[in-house]
Design a protein around this motif. Structure first.
Motif, PDB file in Angstrom:
ATOM      1  N   ILE A 132      40.717  45.289  32.480  1.00 51.71           N
ATOM      2  CA  ILE A 132      40.460  44.693  33.786  1.00 51.71           C
ATOM      3  C   ILE A 132      41.706  43.898  34.149  1.00 51.71           C
ATOM      4  O   ILE A 132      42.249  43.165  33.312  1.00 51.71           O
ATOM      5  CB  ILE A 132      39.239  43.741  33.731  1.00 51.71           C
ATOM      6  N   ILE A 133      42.158  44.031  35.377  1.00 53.97           N
ATOM      7  CA  ILE A 133      43.292  43.248  35.855  1.00 53.97           C
ATOM      8  C   ILE A 133      42.793  42.295  36.928  1.00 53.97           C
ATOM      9  O   ILE A 133      42.170  42.714  37.903  1.00 53.97           O
ATOM     10  CB  ILE A 133      44.411  44.149  36.411  1.00 53.97           C
ATOM     11  N   LEU A 134      43.067  41.010  36.724  1.00 54.04           N
ATOM     12  CA  LEU A 134      42.735  39.992  37.703  1.00 54.04           C
ATOM     13  C   LEU A 134      43.995  39.647  38.494  1.00 54.04           C
ATOM     14  O   LEU A 134      45.055  39.423  37.899  1.00 54.04           O
ATOM     15  CB  LEU A 134      42.203  38.728  37.014  1.00 54.04           C
ATOM     16  N   PHE A 135      43.890  39.628  39.803  1.00 50.40           N
ATOM     17  CA  PHE A 135      45.013  39.205  40.631  1.00 50.40           C
ATOM     18  C   PHE A 135      44.981  37.690  40.712  1.00 50.40           C
ATOM     19  O   PHE A 135      43.958  37.094  41.068  1.00 50.40           O
ATOM     20  CB  PHE A 135      44.939  39.860  42.011  1.00 50.40           C
ATOM     21  N   VAL A 136      46.105  37.068  40.340  1.00 47.97           N
ATOM     22  CA  VAL A 136      46.174  35.614  40.208  1.00 47.97           C
ATOM     23  C   VAL A 136      47.413  35.071  40.911  1.00 47.97           C
ATOM     24  O   VAL A 136      48.358  35.813  41.203  1.00 47.97           O
ATOM     25  CB  VAL A 136      46.189  35.204  38.714  1.00 47.97           C
ATOM     26  N   GLU A 140      40.654  44.172  26.771  1.00 46.67           N
ATOM     27  CA  GLU A 140      41.960  43.933  27.376  1.00 46.67           C
ATOM     28  C   GLU A 140      41.799  43.339  28.770  1.00 46.67           C
ATOM     29  O   GLU A 140      41.022  43.838  29.585  1.00 46.67           O
ATOM     30  CB  GLU A 140      42.746  45.243  27.484  1.00 46.67           C
ATOM     31  N   LEU A 141      42.551  42.278  29.036  1.00 44.49           N
ATOM     32  CA  LEU A 141      42.513  41.599  30.319  1.00 44.49           C
ATOM     33  C   LEU A 141      43.943  41.425  30.792  1.00 44.49           C
ATOM     34  O   LEU A 141      44.809  40.985  30.037  1.00 44.49           O
ATOM     35  CB  LEU A 141      41.831  40.235  30.154  1.00 44.49           C
ATOM     36  N   GLY A 142      44.205  41.809  32.042  1.00 46.76           N
ATOM     37  CA  GLY A 142      45.535  41.659  32.606  1.00 46.76           C
ATOM     38  C   GLY A 142      45.520  40.646  33.731  1.00 46.76           C
ATOM     39  O   GLY A 142      44.513  40.465  34.409  1.00 46.76           O
TER      40      GLY A 142
END
Length: 128
Positions: free
Chosen positions: A8-12, A49-51
């Motif tokens: 998962i990719i979180l936009f930060v 996995e976390l992006g």
């Protein structure tokens, strides 16, 4: 055809700040690009996995339209002490959404916080 290593990719707003925050939950950094002033950092916890990615570079590189407001996804973290996890998240800068409360007829204790970019995190403990 085989698929592996889902992420998962979180936009930060700040990838290094996000990585430091999630390190408090036990996530370990596995990748960053570039090394100086990264636009993406990846971290892992128990095989998950976390992006963390900056929305502007992702949009420019991949032609996507990252959503940067609202509850876009919810990360669930299981713990053996939801009250302590909730307190630790708040101490790390998370915003309180709903403190520890019983769920599913008391089978679970659940709390919600928002990370530094507003992503909800559900903390869950199985009550024995």
């Amino acid at each position: 055809m085989t698929f592996t290593n889902p992420q998962i990719i979180l936009f930060v707003a700040d990838v290094e700040r996000a990585a430091r925050f999630y390190a408090g939950f036990g996530f370990v950094e596995t990748f960053r690009h570039p090394e100086v002033e990264p636009v993406k950092i990846e971290a892992s916890l128990a095989g998950f996995e976390l992006g963390f990615a900056l929305p502007g570079p992702a949009a420019q590189s991949h032609g996507i339209s990252p959503v940067t407001e609202g509850h876009r996804a919810c990360l669930t973290l299981w713990t053996d002490d939801v009250t302590a996890a909730h307190r630790a998240a708040l101490d790390a800068g998370a915003k309180d959404h709903r403190g520890p409360h019983p769920f599913l007829d008391g089978e679970l204790m659940v709390a919600f916080v928002e990370d530094l970019d507003g992503h909800p995190i559900q903390l869950v403990e199985r009550v024995e």
